[in-house]
Scaffold this active site. Structure first.
Site, short mmCIF file in Angstrom:
data_model
loop_
_atom_site.label_atom_id
_atom_site.label_comp_id
_atom_site.label_asym_id
_atom_site.label_seq_id
_atom_site.Cartn_x
_atom_site.Cartn_y
_atom_site.Cartn_z
N ILE A 62 -35.56 -82.88 -50.98
CA ILE A 62 -35.75 -84.05 -51.84
C ILE A 62 -34.86 -85.22 -51.44
O ILE A 62 -35.14 -86.37 -51.82
CB ILE A 62 -35.50 -83.67 -53.32
CG1 ILE A 62 -36.04 -84.74 -54.27
CG2 ILE A 62 -34.01 -83.43 -53.55
CD1 ILE A 62 -37.53 -84.91 -54.24
N TYR A 63 -33.82 -84.99 -50.67
CA TYR A 63 -32.89 -86.08 -50.36
C TYR A 63 -33.58 -87.16 -49.53
O TYR A 63 -34.02 -86.91 -48.39
CB TYR A 63 -31.67 -85.56 -49.60
CG TYR A 63 -30.75 -84.67 -50.39
CD1 TYR A 63 -30.81 -84.59 -51.78
CD2 TYR A 63 -29.79 -83.88 -49.75
CE1 TYR A 63 -29.96 -83.76 -52.49
CE2 TYR A 63 -28.93 -83.06 -50.45
CZ TYR A 63 -29.03 -83.00 -51.83
OH TYR A 63 -28.18 -82.18 -52.53
#
Length: 328
Positions: A62-63
């Site tokens: 998700i980063y």
């Protein structure tokens, strides 16, 4: 200094006493982290970490919408040998908008490991972690899927991140009862401003031989500067604002205590705050963020800073209980 390497929990895996967290690296226009560094600014810091002896790198799908994994993967290919580094990544948060785009279902686990491997440009990750607990999926389904990921050779070990101790204990029990791969590590929220993990999770990890790799050991930088000082990140980091929305006078005294010990020692505050975490049992390797070369220098130096019992007592004395933060 020479970097020390220790086993991750009861496994045979050797990791550096610091883990470089790569949430700082990713396209600022992608995802929700406006303060991240683009690739050309990220690469020198990853290289510096490798040259300082750090072999442990943590990221997540998700980063910055997957670009953190991409940046890390390319840097590892250019600056290190794959077999000499330990790459950890995570899953749980939504990467798309379809009904199965998030969580820890078998479908999600099998899909996201392949996407992470593609972005990282590697055949396997060393540590595959569940980013948070999934209340909508039976833990048995998740643990079996993670076991199959390990048996398929796509991950060497599995780990977990912030959750209640009973949830982690249940996951370990389910794995043991079925002969599945058990979690080797816990990545939890732990620093001088948030010590609630000492109540149950840290004790559980010590008892079960789980490696502890705390995130935000400097409380997103709040332990490194005056209490009322703000930065671009504190102004734009919505998750960080949620974590620290209830800071009060006791927390101000903690920050002041860090400043006092640092001044007496003649070292930066970051070294004192990180040394405190690193000396805590059963911490294996704090996950540090670094947006400047000096951040890495301070982190490495902190490993040589041995706090006295009196200094530790002064740092811990102002703490008051906090509401649970970081589990979602």
């Amino acid at each position: 200094m020479t970097m020390d390497y220790v086993r991750l929990g009861r496994t045979g895996l050797k990791v550096s006493r610091l883990c470089l967290g790569c949430m700082t690296y990713g396209e600022p226009q992608r995802g929700t982290h406006e303060w991240t560094l683009p690739e050309e600014a990220s690469r020198p810091l990853i290289r510096q970490a490798i040259e300082s002896g750090i072999n442990f790198f943590d990221t997540a799908n998700i980063y910055s919408d997957g670009t953190s994994e991409e940046f890390l993967g390319r840097a590892i290919r250019d600056f290190a040998r794959r077999e000499e580094v330990v790459i950890a990544t995570k899953l749980n948060s939504a990467m798309r908008k379809d009904p199965n785009a998030q969580g820890l279902s078998r479908k999600a686990v099998m899909t996201e490991i392949d996407h992470s491997l593609r972005r990282l440009g590697t055949d396997y990750v060393d540590l595959y972690q569940i980013h948070r607990f999934d209340y909508t999926t039976p833990i048995e389904e998740t643990m079996e899927a993670l076991h199959d990921v390990v048996k398929a050779g796509k991950a060497r070990y599995i780990g977990a991140s912030s959750m209640y101790a009973y949830q982690f204990a249940k996951a370990l029990h389910v794995a043991d009862m079925n002969g599945w791969t058990r979690f080797a590590s816990m990545q939890n929220h732990y620093n001088l401003l948030y010590r609630e993990e000492e109540r149950e999770m840290m004790r559980l990890c010590a008892e079960e031989g789980i490696g502890v790799i705390p995130w935000s050991p400097l409380a997103r930088g709040r332990l490194t500067r005056d209490f009322d000082e703000t930065t671009f990140r504190t102004q734009t980091d919505k998750f960080g604002q949620l974590l620290h929305k209830s800071l009060g006078d006791a927390d101000r005294r903690v920050v002041d205590a860090v400043a006092s010990v640092a001044a007496a020692r003649g070292v930066p505050r970051a070294q004192v705050a990180l040394a405190w975490v690193a000396q805590k049992s059963p911490v294996t390797a704090p996950i540090i963020g670094a947006s400047k070369a000096s951040h890495l220098d301070d982190a490495v130096a902190a490993l040589s800073l041995k706090l006295t019992a009196d200094e530790i007592a002064a740092l811990e004395a102002p703490y008051v209980p906090h509401a649970v933060a970081g589990f979602s």
